[in-house]
Write a protein that holds these residues in place. Structure first.
Motif, mmCIF file in Angstrom:
data_model
loop_
_atom_site.group_PDB
_atom_site.id
_atom_site.type_symbol
_atom_site.label_atom_id
_atom_site.label_comp_id
_atom_site.label_asym_id
_atom_site.label_seq_id
_atom_site.Cartn_x
_atom_site.Cartn_y
_atom_site.Cartn_z
ATOM 1 N N ALA A 207 0.836 -1.206 0.000
ATOM 2 C CA ALA A 207 0.000 0.000 0.000
ATOM 3 C C ALA A 207 0.868 1.252 0.000
ATOM 4 N N LEU A 208 1.985 1.160 0.680
ATOM 5 C CA LEU A 208 2.891 2.303 0.754
ATOM 6 C C LEU A 208 3.360 2.714 -0.646
ATOM 7 N N VAL A 209 3.556 1.729 -1.483
ATOM 8 C CA VAL A 209 4.020 2.003 -2.841
ATOM 9 C C VAL A 209 2.845 2.257 -3.791
ATOM 10 N N ASN A 210 1.782 1.480 -3.625
ATOM 11 C CA ASN A 210 0.693 1.515 -4.607
ATOM 12 C C ASN A 210 -0.418 2.525 -4.307
ATOM 13 N N LEU A 211 -0.630 2.801 -3.030
ATOM 14 C CA LEU A 211 -1.835 3.562 -2.654
ATOM 15 C C LEU A 211 -1.473 4.665 -1.666
ATOM 16 N N SER A 212 -1.047 5.815 -2.183
ATOM 17 C CA SER A 212 -0.593 6.838 -1.236
ATOM 18 C C SER A 212 -1.731 7.292 -0.323
ATOM 19 N N ALA A 213 -2.975 7.087 -0.771
ATOM 20 C CA ALA A 213 -4.117 7.466 0.064
ATOM 21 C C ALA A 213 -4.165 6.638 1.340
ATOM 22 N N ALA A 214 -3.407 5.529 1.366
ATOM 23 C CA ALA A 214 -3.463 4.660 2.536
ATOM 24 C C ALA A 214 -2.533 5.113 3.658
ATOM 25 N N ASN A 215 -1.704 6.121 3.401
ATOM 26 C CA ASN A 215 -0.668 6.476 4.375
ATOM 27 C C ASN A 215 -1.173 6.741 5.787
ATOM 28 N N GLY A 216 -2.265 7.487 5.917
ATOM 29 C CA GLY A 216 -2.731 7.860 7.251
ATOM 30 C C GLY A 216 -1.669 8.673 7.967
ATOM 31 N N THR A 217 -1.575 8.481 9.308
ATOM 32 C CA THR A 217 -0.544 9.220 10.048
ATOM 33 C C THR A 217 0.575 8.292 10.505
ATOM 34 N N LEU A 218 0.483 7.032 10.080
ATOM 35 C CA LEU A 218 1.495 6.031 10.443
ATOM 36 C C LEU A 218 1.460 4.952 9.364
ATOM 37 N N VAL A 219 2.626 4.451 8.965
ATOM 38 C CA VAL A 219 2.645 3.350 7.993
ATOM 39 C C VAL A 219 3.315 2.137 8.641
ATOM 40 N N ARG A 220 2.986 0.935 8.125
ATOM 41 C CA ARG A 220 3.435 -0.301 8.781
ATOM 42 C C ARG A 220 4.060 -1.287 7.789
ATOM 43 N N PRO A 221 5.154 -0.923 7.147
ATOM 44 C CA PRO A 221 5.738 -1.880 6.199
ATOM 45 C C PRO A 221 6.554 -2.970 6.888
ATOM 46 N N GLY A 222 6.568 -4.137 6.264
ATOM 47 C CA GLY A 222 7.383 -5.253 6.739
ATOM 48 C C GLY A 222 8.281 -5.748 5.627
ATOM 49 N N ILE A 223 7.705 -6.538 4.719
ATOM 50 C CA ILE A 223 8.497 -7.309 3.747
ATOM 51 C C ILE A 223 9.501 -6.459 2.960
ATOM 52 N N MET A 224 9.118 -5.246 2.599
ATOM 53 C CA MET A 224 10.027 -4.444 1.761
ATOM 54 C C MET A 224 11.256 -3.970 2.536
ATOM 55 N N LEU A 225 11.134 -3.873 3.853
ATOM 56 C CA LEU A 225 12.331 -3.538 4.641
ATOM 57 C C LEU A 225 13.410 -4.588 4.421
ATOM 58 N N TYR A 226 12.942 -5.812 4.155
ATOM 59 C CA TYR A 226 13.883 -6.927 4.009
ATOM 60 C C TYR A 226 14.301 -7.138 2.550
ATOM 61 N N GLY A 227 13.847 -6.238 1.695
ATOM 62 C CA GLY A 227 14.316 -6.256 0.307
ATOM 63 C C GLY A 227 13.535 -7.179 -0.601
#
Ligand SMILES: Cc1ncc(COP(=O)(O)O)c(C=O)c1O
Length: 372
Positions: A207-227
């Motif tokens: 969502a962080l990459v595909n849907l900027s409307a999803a950002n809210g006031t906090l984002v929760r990425p996991g898998i992409m941190l690991y490449g």
């Protein structure tokens, strides 16, 4: 001496690169929760979380209370959100370790409020709303009444409200957009009952990459941190670096005649004189048995097929086509070698699963080596 033939190298420099790449996608006012559940997707939660704290993450996110306690005991001090929620038996530990639970059950909210009152303290909580994931959380229509009931508990502070997307990685955004709409409406409804949480969050990596409307006031990425990419379609949109490289060393190389069966069940029989490498990795290390006669490994920058069944501790590869292979040579199970690469996504493809499962499955017996 503590020699380990099979290791997982974890490149904290690559983690830092990926963190910066993701951070750049959001405005500075949006806070960052790094998802480090499941031992940081197999990378080692303590080392990874220390690096992420150093990099400036605002929150850490784990699945369960024991995962949160492990981080607290290692000295991590950023807020830790328990993404899955908690059980009544865990209320005291949540308070004593300053963990922030996700809440979606009234009995849990009551237990938390009572324990916090007894300690003369306030506990921050995040409310989980199920906008279409069909897993945990309150249905949107039940959320305003729930939140209103929580207002009676002075020792609970509704710090956040969250939801989770089920299709953010798909090219068709329509269901994710529908979930976002339901989430926004829910936020509007709870505002009407007098609650405006500081954090509202829904964005996973995709969502962080595909849907900027999803950002809210906090984002929760996991898998992409690991490449790793949740879907191939995301690859052209953001450059990431692989954090984990899974390696082993050949234990023995053996020349066998045609007609020689390999491993349990004799599912592979050599067609001609062959050179076989025995590699000390098996399903006990998380190298799936489904890779039997299907996977490939890198040796001297070339792909060697896995032959026969993967055992608990051993995997055999056919190295007949690779010149000068010897015992002790490096084997790359996942990662790159002399310009060739095997990704977690590719291994996932061989066994019918996703990169997440491949990364999380790398076993405890595999020594993690940190660099960067
Ligand atoms: C509630 C929640 N938020 C965020 C994430 C991170 O998702 P991803 O690893 O796809 O970025 C997960 C992972 O499954 C999750 O369960």
């Amino acid at each position: 001496m503590n020699f380990h033939a099979t290791t997982a190298e974890v490149d904290l420099g690559a983690l830092a690169f990926n963190y910066q790449q993701l951070r750049q996608l959001i405005p500075p006012s949006v806070k960052f929760l790094a998802v480090v559940k499941a031992d940081a997707y197999g990378h080692g939660a303590i080392a990874v979380s220390r690096k992420l704290e150093e990099l400036g993450t605002d929150f850490l996110g784990v699945a369960s209370v024991p995962e949160g306690i492990e981080l607290r005991q290692a000295g991590l001090d950023k807020p830790i959100l328990i993404l899955s929620g908690i059980y009544p038996e865990e209320v005291e530990e949540v308070l004593s370790h300053h963990l922030t639970p996700m809440v979606y059950r009234l009995d849990i909210a009551e237990a938390l409020a009572a324990a916090a009152r007894q300690r003369r303290t306030t506990i921050p909580i995040h409310i989980k709303v199920d906008t279409g994931m069909g897993r945990i959380g309150l249905l949107p229509e039940d959320t305003p009444a729930f939140v209103q009931r929580l207002q009676a508990f002075e020792n609970l502070q509704i710090e956040g409200i969250a939801s989770h997307l089920s299709t953010a990685d798909e090219e068709n955004p329509s269901f994710a957009e529908e979930q976002l709409k339901r989430f926004s409406r829910t936020i509007e409804e709870i505002k009407k009952v007098g609650i405006t949480p500081r954090f509202y969050h829904v964005a996973n990596s995709a969502a962080l990459v595909n849907l900027s409307a999803a950002n809210g006031t906090l984002v929760r990425p996991g898998i992409m941190l690991y490449g790793s990419y949740p879907a191939a379609s995301l690859k052209p949109k953001i450059a990431l670096r692989r954090v984990m490289s899974w390696k082993s060393r050949i234990a023995d190389v053996k020349k066998v005649p045609a007609g020689n069966p390999i491993s349990y069940g004799r599912t592979f029989v050599t067609q001609s004189t062959s050179l076989l490498a025995a590699i000390p990795v098996g399903y006990a290390d998380g190298y799936s048995r489904l890779l039997s006669n299907r996977g490939e490994v890198l040796i001297k920058g070339k792909r060697a097929p896995v032959v026969g069944r993967v055992c608990m501790d051993w995997t055999m590869a056919d190295v007949t086509a690779i010149p000068a292979v010897a015992a002790g040579d490096e084997v790359v199970l996942m990662g790159s070698q002399l310009g060739q690469e095997i990704t977690a996504e590719e291994i996932g493809g061989w066994v019918g699963t996703i990169s997440y499962e491949i990364l999380c499955s790398v076993g405890r017996r595999v020594q993690r080596i940190y660099k960067g």
